[in-house]
Design a protein around this motif. Sequence first.
Motif, short mmCIF file in Angstrom:
data_model
loop_
_atom_site.label_atom_id
_atom_site.label_comp_id
_atom_site.label_asym_id
_atom_site.label_seq_id
_atom_site.Cartn_x
_atom_site.Cartn_y
_atom_site.Cartn_z
N LEU A 285 0.83 -1.21 0.00
CA LEU A 285 0.00 0.00 0.00
C LEU A 285 0.87 1.26 0.00
O LEU A 285 0.62 2.22 -0.75
N ILE A 286 1.93 1.26 0.86
CA ILE A 286 2.79 2.44 0.95
C ILE A 286 3.56 2.64 -0.36
O ILE A 286 3.62 3.74 -0.93
N LYS A 287 4.16 1.56 -0.83
CA LYS A 287 5.01 1.64 -2.01
C LYS A 287 4.21 2.02 -3.26
O LYS A 287 4.58 2.92 -4.02
N TYR A 288 3.08 1.34 -3.47
CA TYR A 288 2.30 1.56 -4.68
C TYR A 288 1.57 2.91 -4.65
O TYR A 288 1.42 3.58 -5.69
N THR A 289 1.14 3.32 -3.45
CA THR A 289 0.49 4.63 -3.34
C THR A 289 1.48 5.75 -3.69
O THR A 289 1.11 6.73 -4.35
N ALA A 290 2.71 5.60 -3.28
CA ALA A 290 3.74 6.59 -3.62
C ALA A 290 3.95 6.64 -5.15
O ALA A 290 4.11 7.72 -5.74
N ILE A 291 3.95 5.47 -5.78
CA ILE A 291 4.13 5.43 -7.23
C ILE A 291 2.96 6.13 -7.93
O ILE A 291 3.16 6.94 -8.85
N PHE A 292 1.72 5.84 -7.50
CA PHE A 292 0.56 6.50 -8.09
C PHE A 292 0.62 8.02 -7.88
O PHE A 292 0.26 8.81 -8.78
N THR A 293 1.07 8.42 -6.69
CA THR A 293 1.19 9.86 -6.40
C THR A 293 2.22 10.52 -7.32
O THR A 293 2.00 11.62 -7.85
N CYS A 294 3.34 9.82 -7.52
CA CYS A 294 4.37 10.35 -8.43
C CYS A 294 3.85 10.42 -9.87
O CYS A 294 4.17 11.36 -10.61
N ILE A 295 3.06 9.42 -10.27
CA ILE A 295 2.48 9.43 -11.62
C ILE A 295 1.59 10.65 -11.80
O ILE A 295 1.66 11.36 -12.82
N LEU A 296 0.73 10.90 -10.80
CA LEU A 296 -0.17 12.06 -10.88
C LEU A 296 0.62 13.36 -10.98
O LEU A 296 0.33 14.21 -11.83
N TYR A 297 1.65 13.51 -10.12
CA TYR A 297 2.40 14.76 -10.10
C TYR A 297 3.18 14.94 -11.41
O TYR A 297 3.20 16.04 -12.00
N ALA A 298 3.83 13.88 -11.86
CA ALA A 298 4.62 13.97 -13.10
C ALA A 298 3.71 14.29 -14.29
O ALA A 298 4.08 15.08 -15.17
N TYR A 299 2.53 13.67 -14.34
CA TYR A 299 1.60 13.91 -15.45
C TYR A 299 1.18 15.37 -15.51
O TYR A 299 1.17 16.00 -16.58
N THR A 300 0.83 15.94 -14.35
CA THR A 300 0.38 17.34 -14.33
C THR A 300 1.51 18.29 -14.69
O THR A 300 1.28 19.32 -15.35
N LYS A 301 2.74 17.96 -14.30
CA LYS A 301 3.86 18.84 -14.62
C LYS A 301 4.24 18.74 -16.10
O LYS A 301 4.57 19.74 -16.72
N LEU A 302 4.17 17.54 -16.65
CA LEU A 302 4.51 17.37 -18.06
C LEU A 302 3.52 18.09 -18.96
O LEU A 302 3.90 18.62 -20.01
N LEU A 303 2.25 18.12 -18.56
CA LEU A 303 1.24 18.80 -19.37
C LEU A 303 0.89 20.18 -18.82
O LEU A 303 -0.07 20.81 -19.29
N ARG A 304 1.67 20.63 -17.84
CA ARG A 304 1.48 21.97 -17.25
C ARG A 304 0.04 22.18 -16.77
O ARG A 304 -0.62 23.17 -17.11
N ILE A 305 -0.42 21.22 -15.98
CA ILE A 305 -1.75 21.30 -15.37
C ILE A 305 -1.58 21.63 -13.88
O ILE A 305 -0.71 21.06 -13.21
#
Length: 497
Positions: free
Chosen positions: A8-28
Amino acid sequence: MIDFVLSLIKYTAIFTCILYAYTKLLRIKLSVWDVFDIPLFIALSAVLHFVKIYVKILVPIGFLIFGTVFLLLRFRKTFYETATVSTISLGVSITMMLPSFIIGLPITFALFFIKNEAIKTIIAQLAVSIIQIIATFFLFKIKRLRSGVQPKGKTATFEILLFLSVGCIFTMMLLYTKNAEQSIFEIVLLVIALCGLLLIVWWRRHITYNYREAVEQQNVERLENSFEEYKINTAEKDLQLAVYSKLFHYLNKAVPDCALFAESAAEQSGSADARALLEILQRVLREMNLAYEKCSLQNVPKTGVSGIDAPIIQLFAAAERKNFDVSADISEGVEGWFARGKIDKDDIYILLRYLCDNAMISALGSTGAKVRVELGGEEKPDPIIRIYDSGNGFDEEVLAKLGLEQITTRAGVGGSGIGLFTVFQILAKYGASFTLDEAPKKNGFTKCIEIVFDGRHTVTVRTCREGVIAACAARKDMTVERVESSCNEAPHDGTNG
């Protein structure tokens, strides 16, 4: 249970990083409400934990599928954009796992005092996950990544990031295999996953190619439309310029004649209206930077038609000012040219005005300048106009395009070619014949232009110049007659129009 919490800890961190990286790459911009995505990430992590128990190799693909679906529903971007950018975001998250683990090792060693291994492991994983999130945050502080990416851009940055991310995801799948001796099932899954990841890359290239091709096609069509519009506008402006040039050329000749007649009428009648008209015309002449002078010579030959007499009077007036010889021979019966209405006297006026001006300009370039005008002739029953001058012969280039194009060799000194071209338009209107004789029989003259209203519409050039014969040889509508007499080949002139 411990393994479940770690997942839960490890995978939640990965999902959080995916969300943050996606918004930064598309400037959202992220909002406060995105904090409530964490419970969803925990739920998805629980699902992936059970996937790991049964088919561990599918966990990386699970991240990609769940992340893509979540981001598609959350931000409503196109499927192509979401799929490719979420793949890069997952690659960034996986990449951040290794430096986070290395940075988190000292923290793990510092927890030796905790005797409970379960708690120690959970705290260590929590620290590594937090470091992973923080590292991802600082990663996008780099100037190059701060501006995001363009999925359909022309730069190679997006392409490179996508390839690297596919490599990271596939590497994670290899690390999630049970052992080196993989089962057939796992091998098939690896091949399918690799094909799927490569399909994303191919799809990206295909979509980008189609997009660029469509953009280029639109640009080509836009340029073609702009070019056509430019051609139409240019043609329209050229037409307007030609019309205005012809009109202004005519006004340059006609307005001084009008002023001459207005002054004569004002003197003879004493009419206030005639005087007012003269003042207006004089004001127009000043605006056009033109001048006119009355001819002081007495007994100037006249036809009896005022409009036709004006060019002859102006020619005699110019001879007084510029000191050249001028003569005129007007046969009886010129008034009869217009009796039946077959010839417009305005056209004859234009012919005489333009041809007399050209003859004067040509003659003034020679010594012993002289011009002669003849109207009518006993040897020909048709209306005939002859203009003699002592100037140089026409330039070969002008003769080669005589009546076909508006051409002059005197463009640098005010020539336009409008006058001679207009003359040929009038000749075509009546079917009149044109003859240029470079060996006239009258002494002191070097050339003669003869116009006969005979309805034959012929063009004849009589010359002894070989250059003229060669230049006019290709003209099927022109007859060239060689004159066996001596003539000067060296000096030529054009026409001022």
